[in-house]
Design a protein around this motif. Sequence first.
Motif, PDB file in Angstrom:
ATOM      1  N   TYR A 536       3.174  -8.082  11.500  1.00  0.00           N
ATOM      2  CA  TYR A 536       2.705  -6.695  11.357  1.00  0.00           C
ATOM      3  C   TYR A 536       3.475  -5.970  10.257  1.00  0.00           C
ATOM      4  CZ  TYR A 536       1.986  -1.800  12.955  1.00  0.00           C
ATOM      5  OH  TYR A 536       1.698  -0.472  13.062  1.00  0.00           O
ATOM      6  N   LEU A 537       2.743  -5.320   9.332  1.00  0.00           N
ATOM      7  CA  LEU A 537       3.346  -4.546   8.246  1.00  0.00           C
ATOM      8  C   LEU A 537       2.511  -3.285   8.028  1.00  0.00           C
ATOM      9  CD1 LEU A 537       5.184  -4.041   5.806  1.00  0.00           C
ATOM     10  CD2 LEU A 537       3.814  -5.679   4.502  1.00  0.00           C
ATOM     11  N   ASP A 538       3.029  -2.152   8.481  1.00  0.00           N
ATOM     12  CA  ASP A 538       2.313  -0.872   8.423  1.00  0.00           C
ATOM     13  C   ASP A 538       3.068   0.044   7.472  1.00  0.00           C
ATOM     14  OD1 ASP A 538       0.837   1.391   8.861  1.00  0.00           O
ATOM     15  OD2 ASP A 538       1.285   1.574  10.995  1.00  0.00           O
ATOM     16  N   TRP A 539       2.471   0.326   6.295  1.00  0.00           N
ATOM     17  CA  TRP A 539       3.146   1.124   5.268  1.00  0.00           C
ATOM     18  C   TRP A 539       3.067   2.617   5.596  1.00  0.00           C
ATOM     19  CZ3 TRP A 539       6.187  -1.452   2.257  1.00  0.00           C
ATOM     20  CH2 TRP A 539       5.854  -2.725   1.776  1.00  0.00           C
ATOM     21  N   HIS A 540       4.212   3.285   5.588  1.00  0.00           N
ATOM     22  CA  HIS A 540       4.310   4.733   5.750  1.00  0.00           C
ATOM     23  C   HIS A 540       5.189   5.289   4.625  1.00  0.00           C
ATOM     24  CE1 HIS A 540       2.840   5.354  10.076  1.00  0.00           C
ATOM     25  NE2 HIS A 540       2.637   4.071   9.820  1.00  0.00           N
ATOM     26  N   SER A 541       5.406   6.605   4.632  1.00  0.00           N
ATOM     27  CA  SER A 541       6.296   7.196   3.621  1.00  0.00           C
ATOM     28  C   SER A 541       6.733   8.579   4.056  1.00  0.00           C
ATOM     29  CB  SER A 541       5.588   7.273   2.253  1.00  0.00           C
ATOM     30  OG  SER A 541       4.449   8.098   2.316  1.00  0.00           O
ATOM     31  N   MET A 542       7.584   9.210   3.230  1.00  0.00           N
ATOM     32  CA  MET A 542       7.985  10.620   3.317  1.00  0.00           C
ATOM     33  C   MET A 542       9.490  10.856   3.468  1.00  0.00           C
ATOM     34  SD  MET A 542       5.031  12.742   5.357  1.00  0.00           S
ATOM     35  CE  MET A 542       5.746  14.353   5.066  1.00  0.00           C
ATOM     36  N   ARG A 660      -2.211  19.482  -3.202  1.00  0.00           N
ATOM     37  CA  ARG A 660      -1.270  18.980  -4.213  1.00  0.00           C
ATOM     38  C   ARG A 660       0.145  18.923  -3.657  1.00  0.00           C
ATOM     39  NH1 ARG A 660      -4.251  22.281  -7.764  1.00  0.00           N
ATOM     40  NH2 ARG A 660      -2.615  23.853  -7.767  1.00  0.00           N
ATOM     41  N   TYR A 661       0.533  19.980  -2.939  1.00  0.00           N
ATOM     42  CA  TYR A 661       1.875  20.018  -2.364  1.00  0.00           C
ATOM     43  C   TYR A 661       2.087  18.855  -1.396  1.00  0.00           C
ATOM     44  CZ  TYR A 661       5.673  21.414   0.712  1.00  0.00           C
ATOM     45  OH  TYR A 661       6.823  21.409   1.457  1.00  0.00           O
ATOM     46  N   LEU A 662       1.137  18.656  -0.481  1.00  0.00           N
ATOM     47  CA  LEU A 662       1.292  17.620   0.528  1.00  0.00           C
ATOM     48  C   LEU A 662       1.222  16.226  -0.081  1.00  0.00           C
ATOM     49  CD1 LEU A 662      -0.793  19.303   3.357  1.00  0.00           C
ATOM     50  CD2 LEU A 662       1.693  19.012   3.272  1.00  0.00           C
ATOM     51  N   ARG A 663       0.476  16.068  -1.163  1.00  0.00           N
ATOM     52  CA  ARG A 663       0.475  14.774  -1.862  1.00  0.00           C
ATOM     53  C   ARG A 663       1.868  14.473  -2.401  1.00  0.00           C
ATOM     54  NH1 ARG A 663      -2.158  10.936  -5.316  1.00  0.00           N
ATOM     55  NH2 ARG A 663      -0.435   9.523  -5.748  1.00  0.00           N
ATOM     56  N   GLU A 664       2.507  15.464  -3.026  1.00  0.00           N
ATOM     57  CA  GLU A 664       3.844  15.242  -3.571  1.00  0.00           C
ATOM     58  C   GLU A 664       4.847  14.958  -2.456  1.00  0.00           C
ATOM     59  OE1 GLU A 664       4.774  14.856  -6.680  1.00  0.00           O
ATOM     60  OE2 GLU A 664       2.736  15.185  -7.376  1.00  0.00           O
ATOM     61  N   ALA A 665       4.659  15.602  -1.308  1.00  0.00           N
ATOM     62  CA  ALA A 665       5.569  15.362  -0.187  1.00  0.00           C
ATOM     63  C   ALA A 665       5.414  13.947   0.363  1.00  0.00           C
ATOM     64  CB  ALA A 665       5.309  16.376   0.924  1.00  0.00           C
ATOM     65  N   ALA A 666       4.186  13.437   0.383  1.00  0.00           N
ATOM     66  CA  ALA A 666       3.912  12.140   0.995  1.00  0.00           C
ATOM     67  C   ALA A 666       4.085  10.973   0.033  1.00  0.00           C
ATOM     68  CB  ALA A 666       2.489  12.123   1.553  1.00  0.00           C
ATOM     69  N   ALA A 667       3.684  11.148  -1.222  1.00  0.00           N
ATOM     70  CA  ALA A 667       3.734  10.062  -2.205  1.00  0.00           C
ATOM     71  C   ALA A 667       3.795  10.681  -3.592  1.00  0.00           C
ATOM     72  CB  ALA A 667       2.512   9.146  -2.080  1.00  0.00           C
ATOM     73  N   PRO A 668       4.994  10.955  -4.107  1.00  0.00           N
ATOM     74  CA  PRO A 668       5.131  11.659  -5.387  1.00  0.00           C
ATOM     75  C   PRO A 668       4.335  10.992  -6.504  1.00  0.00           C
ATOM     76  CG  PRO A 668       7.265  11.460  -4.326  1.00  0.00           C
ATOM     77  CD  PRO A 668       6.307  10.646  -3.508  1.00  0.00           C
ATOM     78  N   THR A 669       3.794  11.814  -7.394  1.00  0.00           N
ATOM     79  CA  THR A 669       2.966  11.291  -8.482  1.00  0.00           C
ATOM     80  C   THR A 669       3.784  10.901  -9.705  1.00  0.00           C
ATOM     81  OG1 THR A 669       2.564  13.548  -9.286  1.00  0.00           O
ATOM     82  CG2 THR A 669       0.933  12.614  -7.779  1.00  0.00           C
ATOM     83  N   ARG A 670       5.098  11.164  -9.688  1.00  0.00           N
ATOM     84  CA  ARG A 670       5.889  10.791 -10.870  1.00  0.00           C
ATOM     85  C   ARG A 670       5.951   9.273 -10.987  1.00  0.00           C
ATOM     86  NH1 ARG A 670       9.520  12.659  -7.115  1.00  0.00           N
ATOM     87  NH2 ARG A 670      11.130  11.166  -6.462  1.00  0.00           N
ATOM     88  N   ARG A 671       5.881   8.802 -12.217  1.00  0.00           N
ATOM     89  CA  ARG A 671       5.822   7.360 -12.473  1.00  0.00           C
ATOM     90  C   ARG A 671       7.082   6.642 -11.988  1.00  0.00           C
ATOM     91  NH1 ARG A 671       2.894   3.850 -15.963  1.00  0.00           N
ATOM     92  NH2 ARG A 671       3.531   1.765 -15.330  1.00  0.00           N
ATOM     93  N   SER A 672       8.235   7.302 -12.069  1.00  0.00           N
ATOM     94  CA  SER A 672       9.473   6.654 -11.654  1.00  0.00           C
ATOM     95  C   SER A 672       9.409   6.268 -10.176  1.00  0.00           C
ATOM     96  CB  SER A 672      10.673   7.567 -11.916  1.00  0.00           C
ATOM     97  OG  SER A 672      10.512   8.810 -11.260  1.00  0.00           O
ATOM     98  N   TYR A 673       8.875   7.163  -9.336  1.00  0.00           N
ATOM     99  CA  TYR A 673       8.724   6.830  -7.911  1.00  0.00           C
ATOM    100  C   TYR A 673       7.761   5.662  -7.736  1.00  0.00           C
ATOM    101  CZ  TYR A 673       6.693   6.822  -3.287  1.00  0.00           C
ATOM    102  OH  TYR A 673       6.210   6.399  -2.069  1.00  0.00           O
ATOM    103  N   GLN A 674       6.634   5.721  -8.419  1.00  0.00           N
ATOM    104  CA  GLN A 674       5.591   4.722  -8.222  1.00  0.00           C
ATOM    105  C   GLN A 674       6.068   3.321  -8.602  1.00  0.00           C
ATOM    106  OE1 GLN A 674       2.353   6.399 -10.484  1.00  0.00           O
ATOM    107  NE2 GLN A 674       1.821   7.859  -8.879  1.00  0.00           N
ATOM    108  N   ASP A 675       6.743   3.222  -9.744  1.00  0.00           N
ATOM    109  CA  ASP A 675       7.234   1.914 -10.175  1.00  0.00           C
ATOM    110  C   ASP A 675       8.241   1.348  -9.175  1.00  0.00           C
ATOM    111  OD1 ASP A 675       5.670   1.911 -12.414  1.00  0.00           O
ATOM    112  OD2 ASP A 675       7.250   2.489 -13.796  1.00  0.00           O
TER     113      ASP A 675
END
Length: 714
Positions: A536-542, A660-675
Amino acid sequence: MTASKTPRDPSGKIACIGGGLIGSAWAAQFAAHGYDVQLYDLSAATAEALSRALRRVVAIHGVDLQALQDRVTIVASVEEAVSGSIFVQESVPEDLALKQRIFAAIEEIAGDAVIASSTSDYPPALLRQGLRNGQRIIVGHPINPPYATTLVEVVVDTETPAEVTEAAIAFYRSAGKVPVKIEGTQTGFVANRLQMAIMREALRLAHDQKATIAQIDAALMHGIGPRFAAVGMFNGFALNVPSHDPSDWLDHIERFDFGAALVHTDPWPTWTTQDRDRIASEWRAHLSAQGISALADRRDRLTAAACAMHSPASAGTVTSHPHFSADYQEARRKFRAAASAAGAILETHHLPEHTGPDGKPLYMDFAWLGPEDADVVILSLSGTHGAEGFSGSAAQTHWLTTRPDPLPPRTAMLFVHAVNPFGFAYMLRVNENNVDLNRNFVAFGEHLPPNPLYAAVSDMLPNRTGLDEDMVDEWNAALQKSYARFGRWETHNALECGQYEDPVGIEFGGQDLQWSSRTLLDAVRRLCGKARHIAYLDWHSMIPIGDGNLIFLNFNAAGGPLYCRTADWWGEDAISAKTVEAQWSSGTSLPHTHRSGLLFWGLERALAPRADVAGAIVEFCCDPDAFIHTSEPDTRTVMWERWLYRNHREDTAQRALAMRYLREAAAPTRRSYQDKAIAAAMPVYRRIIEGAGRWAAENIASAPGRLIQTDTIS
């Protein structure tokens, strides 16, 4: 923008003279666009200034740090920097005599290279005084920081050859800038003159105590600043009159004498020591409330994002990893395309009676890879908590696209995309019925998990919802009263462990099994019907403890065989309660609370005794943001979620802001986070796949162990 976007030109060496704040930022910007840079400055602080600039470029643009470091060299002399360069960018301190001496040294060795000054004040005529061949000197004035903003003012005059102007403009464009040609000799050029006019008026308001520092900044940040950034001043004013005709606007403003009644015309006031100390003290408090480091990061990221709005060619490369998405629909398209290309069998389930903010239908998607009779199925889920789905979706899509790990014999993978499609689409943790799905997997109709303190704590909280800071203050004040009465941990445990009595309250677990829960359990039972083991692998974040970090939440009985199997995959230290408590309390300032109705426990009960389940929720972590991540755990996020759920049907600017605010809280859109998130996720997949292969090779019967639906203490 990526370091590999622009092909490297071995002959395209750039000289940066001056390695302070601006010079180092220029060097980082040029390196990010494929240029080799020779940086000259005698200061001992140059190396640190350059290191900071390179790290900022990595953080906001997602460029590879090693590639940048390889392209920038600090050299020992002007001659070494300039020789063979195709462009020279001077950024020494704003001292005319110093600049003239530097240019005298440069012109002897620069050949036909353009020589640009970062000066904020001096026109080219002053810079070239006393030089034999000063016509190649122009002004290339950036707006700080050069790696985040795109404007560069290319200031020339009648002495500047046309080919020099054209070469400068072409070069700056190749380096990711938006060059604006300015002809004239006015001090301060254009941007600084506009900026100083606003600054003078702002200081006058503060001096006369007509507005506070915070009020002035708020007016700029949330009012005219975004509008100017979007369309400029004159375009915006044209939109302010019904005809959109500039003549009508000029007629309108003429009646106000060009705003004379709104702008002070008195002589500049005499500043007393008391005036200066009062404003400086207020200003320091304003800065302290936000934090300098967080403020600088926010400036760089949001400035870069605003500039990218005007450049479709660069917008996608500046902010987005190719497998991250802007919204639910894009994430779904990418996931399904990757699954199809990987040869997966796709199955789709439509959420009835609900659409996303774009009016389009919502779905939960399943993708199966591997033999139908697999003994071990790796179950990878995303979006149980809606808005958190972006990172998990990107990880699923990236693995499916790259397929780095072949599946071992007798194993299969089942990807579940958007367990909570409604929350995913609206950036909400809860589903269409205000239910937290990770509190919904309980045996309804039987004895429900107790939460005896919830009603008392809930009654102390404000009844209204809102996006305003007063709402956050009211909520925190109520929490303080609850802490005093019940205890701090006890208060948060009541609000977070799950409750089954208040349909409009926090962490509502529902009063029946939700569509998502039924759909998921039915599909897993059917598709995994021949398996004896589920990995089991359930992805979460925050949790805000740093980009690229992960938290592994294992819910098997501690020390049991399934717990030990999970530890074999990801390490005992990673899943231990001691580690998780330290990570959790570091990110939320609270120890872990109890939980009820977890999806993991629901699967265990649904599959027993035919199959057992081992694995974890894996939390993507992020760098803390001074605005989003407050000292109280998720206070502002909870406020905005509650408001958005109640108002999600209204297509308003406020809804867009909240999303937009909640998106940044849950999964930031900056490329450094994503990579960093993707880089962290791939080893997690590799280790669970290897572990599933070992499990299948053992050829053992299932052993579900103790089945529970809550860890609360009644």
